[in-house]
Write an enzyme that holds these catalytic residues in place. Structure first.
Site, PDB file in Angstrom:
ATOM      1  N   HIS A  43       0.969  -1.350   0.100  1.00 61.20           N
ATOM      2  CA  HIS A  43      -0.092  -0.117  -0.028  1.00 61.20           C
ATOM      3  C   HIS A  43       0.842   1.283  -0.121  1.00 61.20           C
ATOM      4  CE1 HIS A  43      -3.938   2.026   1.651  1.00 61.20           C
ATOM      5  NE2 HIS A  43      -3.075   2.719   1.002  1.00 61.20           N
ATOM      6  N   GLU A  70      -2.786  -1.619  -3.217  1.00 63.08           N
ATOM      7  CA  GLU A  70      -3.697  -1.029  -2.507  1.00 63.08           C
ATOM      8  C   GLU A  70      -3.429   0.604  -2.637  1.00 63.08           C
ATOM      9  OE1 GLU A  70      -5.252  -4.242   0.924  1.00 63.08           O
ATOM     10  OE2 GLU A  70      -4.045  -2.265   1.486  1.00 63.08           O
ATOM     11  N   HIS A 190      -8.062  -5.765   7.119  1.00 62.09           N
ATOM     12  CA  HIS A 190      -7.964  -4.711   8.232  1.00 62.09           C
ATOM     13  C   HIS A 190      -8.168  -5.266   9.695  1.00 62.09           C
ATOM     14  CE1 HIS A 190      -6.797  -0.483   8.541  1.00 62.09           C
ATOM     15  NE2 HIS A 190      -7.092  -0.614   9.744  1.00 62.09           N
TER      16      HIS A 190
END
Length: 237
Positions: A43, A70, A190
């Site tokens: 990410h 991401e 998450h």
């Protein structure tokens, strides 16, 4: 089978704390795959406080499993993804100053923008996933935007797991069932951990992929990376 994609951002955070190249994110990515991980997630953020844009470029030819990038689709991110052409891009509505992701897209309010972005990536042959809260309306909205998958933001599930896991999982089951009903692929991520992953998978076994970083790297400090990946894979059986 639900795939385990390991987010290696925290490895880059540790490296950046001292400069140099220790630990080496390329080596860790290869080790993750060697130990059974079925994907690598990164990410990159504009400030490059963990994974850097150059890391993404360097990782691409090394990865033999799935590569998931991401991020918030700002111009620089879009160009990076189109340059690298990963297996999957996951669209996340991060602000530039967020410590970590803390909500999903409103796919209804942002339909025009997300539709354009999905088309851009899909035209390049990149599977596209939209990060959403556990709300069937947002899942349906992602389908209307042209996404291939949704990734459910699982922090609320993790936060409520200890107190009442049945109540915590309920909205995620509803959202996951909507994704299955309308033919969307399903990811999750998450704050999933060894504490809560098996129960999540038990109730939503049609999940295509989970992306796990922070908890997995923390566990690896005590268990070692190979044993940690083994235990996360076992939780997905």
């Amino acid at each position: 089978m639900t795939k385990l994609s390991v987010n290696i951002n925290k490895i880059a955070t540790l490296r950046n704390a001292r400069g140099g190249n220790n630990p080496n994110v390329l080596t860790v990515a290869r080790d993750v795959e060697c130990f059974g991980g079925q994907g690598i997630t990164v990410h990159p953020r504009p400030d490059e406080r963990h994974i850097r844009y150059q890391d993404v470029r360097d990782l691409r030819p090394q990865i033999t499993t799935e590569f998931n990038i991401e991020g918030n689709p700002i111009d620089s991110f879009v160009q990076l993804v189109l340059e690298v052409v990963p297996t999957q891009v996951t669209l996340v509505p991060d602000g530039h100053d967020q410590i970590t992701s803390n909500h999903g897209w409103d796919t209804l309010e942002n339909k025009t923008f997300l539709t354009d972005i999905c088309k851009t990536f899909k035209d390049a042959g990149i599977r596209t996933s939209i990060f959403v809260n556990a709300d069937p309306r947002m899942v349906e909205g992602a389908k209307a935007c042209g996404a291939d998958r949704v990734e459910l933001y699982t922090e609320p599930y993790a936060a409520g797991y200890a107190a009442n896991r049945e109540a915590a999982i309920a909205p995620f089951i509803a959202a996951a069932e909507e994704a299955r009903r309308i033919g969307l692929g399903l990811n999750a991520g998450h704050d999933l951990s060894l504490e809560n992953l098996a129960y999540y998978h038990q109730l939503i076994p049609w999940t295509d992929e989970v992306s796990i970083g922070h908890a997995l790297i923390c566990d690896a400090l005590y268990l070692g990376l190979q044993e940690t990946i083994k235990q996360y894979l076992a939780a997905l059986q």
